[in-house]
Write an enzyme that holds these catalytic residues in place. Structure first.
Site, short mmCIF file in Angstrom:
data_model
loop_
_atom_site.label_atom_id
_atom_site.label_comp_id
_atom_site.label_asym_id
_atom_site.label_seq_id
_atom_site.Cartn_x
_atom_site.Cartn_y
_atom_site.Cartn_z
N ASP A 96 0.77 -1.24 0.00
CA ASP A 96 0.00 0.00 0.00
C ASP A 96 0.80 1.29 0.00
O ASP A 96 0.31 2.33 0.42
CB ASP A 96 -0.91 -0.02 1.25
CG ASP A 96 -0.10 -0.19 2.53
OD1 ASP A 96 1.11 0.05 2.50
OD2 ASP A 96 -0.69 -0.56 3.56
N GLU A 118 0.16 -9.16 -0.67
CA GLU A 118 -0.41 -8.55 0.54
C GLU A 118 -1.64 -7.71 0.16
O GLU A 118 -1.76 -6.52 0.49
CB GLU A 118 0.60 -7.69 1.31
CG GLU A 118 0.18 -7.41 2.75
CD GLU A 118 1.13 -6.51 3.51
OE1 GLU A 118 0.96 -5.28 3.46
OE2 GLU A 118 2.05 -7.04 4.17
N GLU A 132 -2.25 5.17 2.80
CA GLU A 132 -2.12 3.75 2.45
C GLU A 132 -3.46 3.07 2.15
O GLU A 132 -3.53 2.19 1.28
CB GLU A 132 -1.38 2.99 3.56
CG GLU A 132 0.11 3.31 3.65
CD GLU A 132 0.43 4.60 4.40
OE1 GLU A 132 -0.51 5.26 4.93
OE2 GLU A 132 1.62 4.97 4.47
N HIS A 205 6.38 6.30 12.83
CA HIS A 205 6.75 7.11 11.66
C HIS A 205 5.59 7.58 10.81
O HIS A 205 5.76 8.37 9.89
CB HIS A 205 7.69 6.30 10.76
CG HIS A 205 7.00 5.18 10.04
ND1 HIS A 205 6.37 5.36 8.84
CD2 HIS A 205 6.82 3.88 10.37
CE1 HIS A 205 5.83 4.20 8.46
NE2 HIS A 205 6.08 3.30 9.37
N ARG A 207 2.70 9.08 8.56
CA ARG A 207 2.42 10.45 8.15
C ARG A 207 1.27 11.07 8.93
O ARG A 207 1.33 12.24 9.31
CB ARG A 207 2.04 10.47 6.66
CG ARG A 207 3.19 10.78 5.76
CD ARG A 207 2.80 10.67 4.30
NE ARG A 207 4.01 10.53 3.50
CZ ARG A 207 4.65 11.53 2.92
NH1 ARG A 207 4.19 12.75 3.00
NH2 ARG A 207 5.76 11.31 2.23
N HIS A 238 13.17 6.84 12.26
CA HIS A 238 12.98 6.98 10.81
C HIS A 238 13.68 8.26 10.33
O HIS A 238 13.65 9.28 11.04
CB HIS A 238 11.47 7.05 10.54
CG HIS A 238 11.10 6.94 9.09
ND1 HIS A 238 11.30 7.96 8.20
CD2 HIS A 238 10.54 5.94 8.38
CE1 HIS A 238 10.88 7.59 7.00
NE2 HIS A 238 10.40 6.35 7.09
C1 UD1 Z 1 6.67 5.30 3.32
C2 UD1 Z 1 5.26 4.80 2.98
C3 UD1 Z 1 4.64 4.12 4.17
C4 UD1 Z 1 5.55 3.06 4.75
C5 UD1 Z 1 6.91 3.67 5.00
C6 UD1 Z 1 7.84 2.59 5.42
C7 UD1 Z 1 3.99 6.14 1.41
C8 UD1 Z 1 3.10 7.28 1.22
N1 UD1 Z 1 4.43 5.92 2.65
O1 UD1 Z 1 6.52 6.32 4.31
O2 UD1 Z 1 3.43 3.49 3.76
O3 UD1 Z 1 5.00 2.65 5.97
O4 UD1 Z 1 7.42 4.24 3.80
O5 UD1 Z 1 8.96 3.08 6.04
O6 UD1 Z 1 4.32 5.46 0.47
N2 UD1 Z 1 14.04 9.31 3.97
C9 UD1 Z 1 15.42 9.31 3.89
N3 UD1 Z 1 16.05 8.13 3.54
C10 UD1 Z 1 15.38 7.00 3.25
C11 UD1 Z 1 13.97 7.01 3.33
C12 UD1 Z 1 13.32 8.17 3.68
O7 UD1 Z 1 16.07 10.30 4.15
O8 UD1 Z 1 16.01 5.97 2.93
C13 UD1 Z 1 13.34 10.56 4.35
C14 UD1 Z 1 13.30 11.58 3.20
O9 UD1 Z 1 13.38 12.88 3.73
C15 UD1 Z 1 11.89 11.33 2.63
C16 UD1 Z 1 11.13 11.09 3.91
O10 UD1 Z 1 11.99 10.28 4.72
O11 UD1 Z 1 11.41 12.41 1.87
C17 UD1 Z 1 9.80 10.44 3.77
O12 UD1 Z 1 9.84 9.26 2.97
P1 UD1 Z 1 8.46 8.70 2.33
O13 UD1 Z 1 8.77 7.46 1.56
O14 UD1 Z 1 7.79 9.79 1.62
O15 UD1 Z 1 7.56 8.40 3.58
P2 UD1 Z 1 7.66 7.32 4.71
O16 UD1 Z 1 7.17 7.95 5.97
O17 UD1 Z 1 8.99 6.67 4.72
N1 UDP Z 2 12.47 -2.27 10.28
C1 UDP Z 2 13.84 -2.32 10.07
N2 UDP Z 2 14.64 -1.47 10.78
C2 UDP Z 2 14.14 -0.60 11.67
C3 UDP Z 2 12.73 -0.54 11.87
C4 UDP Z 2 11.93 -1.40 11.15
O1 UDP Z 2 14.33 -3.11 9.27
O2 UDP Z 2 14.90 0.15 12.28
C5 UDP Z 2 11.62 -3.17 9.49
C6 UDP Z 2 10.66 -4.03 10.26
O3 UDP Z 2 11.25 -5.27 10.56
C7 UDP Z 2 9.47 -4.20 9.33
C8 UDP Z 2 9.54 -2.97 8.46
O4 UDP Z 2 10.79 -2.35 8.69
O5 UDP Z 2 9.62 -5.31 8.48
C9 UDP Z 2 8.40 -2.07 8.80
O6 UDP Z 2 8.59 -0.90 8.12
P1 UDP Z 2 7.81 0.41 8.44
O7 UDP Z 2 7.33 0.39 9.84
O8 UDP Z 2 8.71 1.50 8.03
O9 UDP Z 2 6.62 0.33 7.40
P2 UDP Z 2 5.16 -0.29 7.44
O10 UDP Z 2 5.26 -1.74 7.70
O11 UDP Z 2 4.41 0.46 8.49
O12 UDP Z 2 4.62 0.02 6.09
#
Ligand code: UD1
Ligand code: UDP
Length: 371
Positions: A96, A118, A132, A205, A207, A238
């Site tokens: 999602d 999933e 999501e 983490h 949004r 995060h």
């Molecule tokens: C995204 C997904 C969420 C998922 C999460 C897993 C969407 C809308 N959200 O949210 O469903 O639960 O990933 O973690 O698709 N950033 C870094 N380095 C990285 C990754 C992220 O610096 O490797 C920072 C950047 O500033 C980026 C921000 O995190 O712009 C947000 O990343 P984004 O993928 O938009 O949202 P997540 O909260 O990670």
């Molecule tokens: N995870 C990880 N390192 C961390 C925190 C989480 O590898 O420091 C893994 C965790 O095992 C799980 C996944 O990240 O499989 C969950 O990701 P997240 O919570 O970012 O996304 P969501 O599942 O809510 O979409």
């Protein structure tokens, strides 16, 4: 050989898709490629490294503080460029995220059939989790094959009119991933820091929680640590700047709190397996905790994983301190209560989801084309 393309872009997608990529590669009967959108950078690489997955295509779309519209637009144009020179017979998307939704949309525009892994998770509230719930419903509209992790997810799909013959209950591939990562003899600098204390693991983490809800959730965790002198809290933070700032502000100077960079999945799974409890707003962590027999307090108003709540493995505690603090207190002061949650049966699969999905796709390939 038929061409299969696996498309993903964030950490949780990688953790749940890489074992499936490996399953298909090991079978050797398809031409398997991986396209990462790069919605995440470091988080994605760390997760892929754990499974030895190397991308064939990388759209490299991440920007600091990216917006939903920005991610969607960059995925659409990146996929379009890729499909101009490479056309798979079937594309796999997962779950999602905005990557999943926009990659599925691009496949639809290019008339490429989609398998959704999933599939069928629902809260039935389009704003929770945001965005999501919309993303997964949109992926359902487009997908030809739906791999539901649980019977409940299958029922959700059928209630929306998805044809019965295109839905299979396979379990969640995250349980397969745990088999590859969790080791009984695991030790690390973090386990040494925890020592003989009880480990409380925290992830937060989402949004929709940025701002006040997140600060309340973190304050609730801080109050709990202050109340129980034998508890140590580990919080892998995060990289989103909206999360980092709040974490530093609330936990700065707390001796029994360790703020770390996001952990590699090997370290995270092994720490989770040793945790006394986990406090989380994550989706995947709910399934992992349940599979590992670790009580999970879910800091959300609603979950798309109600099977875990019914089985007793998960408890919904909301995002207010008044809900979170007493729930933590109960688990930390009543061993029987913890045992009850830890012993609950996990409804998320038996670790054979990847094989089940591959069997179905092999069968479909034998029947003819995917379209
Ligand atoms: C995204 C997904 C969420 C998922 C999460 C897993 C969407 C809308 N959200 O949210 O469903 O639960 O990933 O973690 O698709 N950033 C870094 N380095 C990285 C990754 C992220 O610096 O490797 C920072 C950047 O500033 C980026 C921000 O995190 O712009 C947000 O990343 P984004 O993928 O938009 O949202 P997540 O909260 O990670
Ligand atoms: N995870 C990880 N390192 C961390 C925190 C989480 O590898 O420091 C893994 C965790 O095992 C799980 C996944 O990240 O499989 C969950 O990701 P997240 O919570 O970012 O996304 P969501 O599942 O809510 O979409």
């Amino acid at each position: 050989m038929k061409k299969l393309l696996f498309i993903f872009g964030t950490r949780p997608e990688a953790i749940k898709m890489c074992p499936l990529v490996n399953e298909f590669k090991n079978r050797g009967c398809f031409d398997v490629s991986v396209c990462v959108t790069g919605q995440h950078e470091k988080l994605l690489r760390d997760a892929m490294d754990a499974f030895g997955t190397v991308p064939d295509f990388d759209l490299g779309i991440m920007r600091p503080g990216q917006t939903l519209g920005g991610i969607t637009a960059r995925v659409l144009s990146g996929m379009e460029e890729l499909f101009a020179s490479y056309r798979p017979d079937l594309a796999f998307v997962h779950g999602d995220t905005t990557t999943s939704f926009s990659a599925a949309l691009s496949c639809f525009y290019h008339r490429i059939p989609v398998a959704h892994v999933e599939a069928g998770l629902r809260t039935h509230d389009i704003f929770s989790p945001f965005p999501e719930e919309y993303n997964r419903r949109a992926a359902t509209l487009i997908a030809k094959y739906h791999f539901a992790p649980t019977e409940k997810a299958r029922e959700n799909l059928l209630a929306e009119g998805v044809p019965e013959g295109s839905v299979w209950v396979t379990g969640n591939t995250v349980v397969d991933a745990l088999a590859a990562t969790v080791r009984p003899d695991y030790e690390s600098t973090v386990t040494k820091w925890v020592g003989g204390s009880r480990l409380m693991l925290l992830t937060a983490h989402r949004r929709e929680n940025h701002g006040e809800p997140l600060r309340r959730m973190l304050s609730a965790a801080r109050s709990t640590v202050r109340e129980f002198g034998d508890v140590k809290l580990v919080y892998p933070v995060h990289p989103n700047p909206a999360v980092r700032g709040a974490a530093r502000e609330i936990f700065g100077g707390e001796e029994r709190v360790l703020l770390t960079d996001p952990l590699g999945v090997y370290d995270f799974h092994n720490l989770l397996a040793r945790a006394y409890l986990v406090l989380t707003d994550s989706g995947g962590v709910q399934e992992e905790a349940s599979a590992l027999g670790v009580p999970a307090l879910v800091m959300r108003e609603k979950t798309e994983r109600p099977e875990g709540v019914s089985s007793g493995a998960l408890r919904l505690v909301g995002t207010e301190e008044e809900g979170i603090v007493p729930a933590c207190r109960k688990l930390l002061s009543d061993v029987g209560e913890r045992e009850k949650m830890a012993r609950a049966e996990s409804p998320f699969g038996d670790g054979r989801a990847c094989a089940a999905i591959a069997d179905i796709i092999c069968e479909k390939a034998r029947e003819g084309s995917f379209s």
